[in-house]
Design an enzyme around this catalytic site. Structure first.
Site, PDB file in Angstrom:
ATOM      1  N   ASP A   1     -15.966  59.936 -40.061  1.00  0.00           N
ATOM      2  CA  ASP A   1     -16.775  59.406 -41.155  1.00  0.00           C
ATOM      3  C   ASP A   1     -18.138  60.080 -41.253  1.00  0.00           C
ATOM      4  OD1 ASP A   1     -17.766  58.326 -38.808  1.00  0.00           O
ATOM      5  OD2 ASP A   1     -17.175  56.275 -39.254  1.00  0.00           O
TER       6      ASP A   1
ATOM      7  N   HIS B   1     -14.499  46.971 -37.059  1.00  0.00           N
ATOM      8  CA  HIS B   1     -14.154  48.141 -37.871  1.00  0.00           C
ATOM      9  C   HIS B   1     -13.877  49.375 -37.016  1.00  0.00           C
ATOM     10  CE1 HIS B   1     -18.689  49.115 -38.295  1.00  0.00           C
ATOM     11  NE2 HIS B   1     -18.175  50.138 -37.642  1.00  0.00           N
TER      12      HIS B   1
ATOM     13  N   GLU C   1     -14.334  48.656 -42.962  1.00  0.00           N
ATOM     14  CA  GLU C   1     -14.894  47.321 -42.795  1.00  0.00           C
ATOM     15  C   GLU C   1     -13.825  46.252 -43.029  1.00  0.00           C
ATOM     16  OE1 GLU C   1     -17.593  47.221 -41.438  1.00  0.00           O
ATOM     17  OE2 GLU C   1     -19.323  47.951 -42.565  1.00  0.00           O
TER      18      GLU C   1
ATOM     19  N   ASP D   1     -17.785  44.013 -35.977  1.00  0.00           N
ATOM     20  CA  ASP D   1     -16.898  43.259 -36.871  1.00  0.00           C
ATOM     21  C   ASP D   1     -15.459  43.790 -36.795  1.00  0.00           C
ATOM     22  OD1 ASP D   1     -17.113  45.692 -38.162  1.00  0.00           O
ATOM     23  OD2 ASP D   1     -18.007  44.895 -40.001  1.00  0.00           O
TER      24      ASP D   1
HETATM   25  C1  GLP Z   1     -20.323  53.164 -36.638  1.00  0.00           C
HETATM   26  C2  GLP Z   1     -19.220  54.221 -36.666  1.00  0.00           C
HETATM   27  C3  GLP Z   1     -18.017  53.773 -35.866  1.00  0.00           C
HETATM   28  C4  GLP Z   1     -18.465  53.294 -34.499  1.00  0.00           C
HETATM   29  C5  GLP Z   1     -19.395  52.132 -34.654  1.00  0.00           C
HETATM   30  C6  GLP Z   1     -19.840  51.536 -33.337  1.00  0.00           C
HETATM   31  O1  GLP Z   1     -20.086  52.140 -37.515  1.00  0.00           O
HETATM   32  N1  GLP Z   1     -18.798  54.493 -37.984  1.00  0.00           N
HETATM   33  O2  GLP Z   1     -17.107  54.862 -35.760  1.00  0.00           O
HETATM   34  O3  GLP Z   1     -17.337  52.934 -33.748  1.00  0.00           O
HETATM   35  O4  GLP Z   1     -20.536  52.597 -35.370  1.00  0.00           O
HETATM   36  O5  GLP Z   1     -20.972  52.190 -32.866  1.00  0.00           O
HETATM   37  P1  GLP Z   1     -21.556  52.045 -31.414  1.00  0.00           P
HETATM   38  O6  GLP Z   1     -20.631  52.808 -30.523  1.00  0.00           O
HETATM   39  O7  GLP Z   1     -22.908  52.650 -31.477  1.00  0.00           O
HETATM   40  O8  GLP Z   1     -21.568  50.595 -31.101  1.00  0.00           O
END
Ligand code: GLP
Length: 259
Positions: free
Chosen positions: A67, A138, A143, A136
């Protein structure tokens, strides 16, 4: 589905790096799906160490990132382009033309998203997809309420995700509210999937993903439908699993002591 619970984040990162290295060593031109966020940082650090000290070779590897925020140029410090180069690509021998990250400044997003899917297919599909998980549930930026059959497209982020990710942006700087993300359907086509989660803040989302119903309200739960999905958790992220003892029992009693 396999659940591996590590005592520490460091141990989790090393276990996940072994899975990535196994794929790259068995298929030098492997196609990796990569994630951003703070969770895979330890994994990327270990892959860099393996490259420098053990000769792990990325020269024929191709990568596709999950992404990117819409509107952030690759040079923006919070763009996922910048993140990936800073935390992995600048430190390994990957060929720049083999790196694919959604373009967040493309004029025609729909055409771009279609071409991203075509590029994945043209490379033979993703061999191993690395995922984190949002609080959440995702994966990528899929989402809650995202179709479990979705493909690469633009998503509007939830307020919860904007709040979660605000910590990476400067005070007063707005978190972009749109992102391009591979769809859940895109992710599920990877031959193997590993999802990493650390910390108590992920425990509920992780428990729902592993033990809850398969639902678009927690898109990580779609991994229950995949034949080769492994969750790498630390103890805090595993803290709300009802079946935790069983998952540990499985790891302690693998047939033939298989790794
Ligand atoms: C973002 C990314 C996800 C990732 C998430 C969690 O939303 N798009 O791919 O898994 O953050 O991030 P973190 O690892 O910093 O908790």
């Amino acid at each position: 589905m396999e659940v591996i619970i590590s005592k520490t984040y460091d141990e989790l990162s090393k276990a996940a790096a072994k899975a990535v290295a196994k794929t790259v060593n068995s298929k030098p031109n492997a196609v990796l799906g990569l994630a951003t966020g703070s969770t895979p940082l330890g994994l990327y650090k270990e892959l860099i160490r393996m490259h420098k000290e053990e000769g792990l070779d990325f020269s024929h590897v191709a990568t596709f990132n999950l992404d990117e925020y819409v509107g952030l140029r690759p040079s923006h410090p919070q763009s996922y382009h910048y993140f990936m180069h800073e935390n992995l690509f600048n430190h390994i021998n990957i060929a720049p033309h083999n790196v694919h990250i959604p373009s967040a400044t493309a004029g025609n997003y729909r055409a771009f998203c279609e071409s991203y899917e075509k590029s994945i297919a043209a490379c033979g599909g993703i061999d191993l997809q690395v995922l984190g998980i949002g609080s959440d549930g995702h994966i990528g930026f899929n989402e809650p309420s995202s179709s479990l059959g979705s493909r690469t497209r633009i998503k509007t982020l939830t307020k919860q995700t904007l709040d979660d990710n605000a910590r990476f942006f400067k005070d007063g700087e707005k978190v972009p509210i749109y992102a391009i993300t591979m769809g859940v359907g895109t992710i599920l086509e990877a031959r193997e999937i590993i999802l990493l989660a650390t910390g108590a803040g992920k425990a509920e989302a992780v428990a729902k993903a592993i033990e809850g119903p398969v639902t678009s309200m927690n898109t990580a739960s779609a991994l229950q439908l995949h034949r080769e999905a492994t969750f790498y958790l630390d103890e805090a992220a595993a803290g709300k699993l009802e079946m935790r003892e069983y998952f540990e029992w499985i790891q302690a009693n693998k047939p033939g002591g298989a790794a």
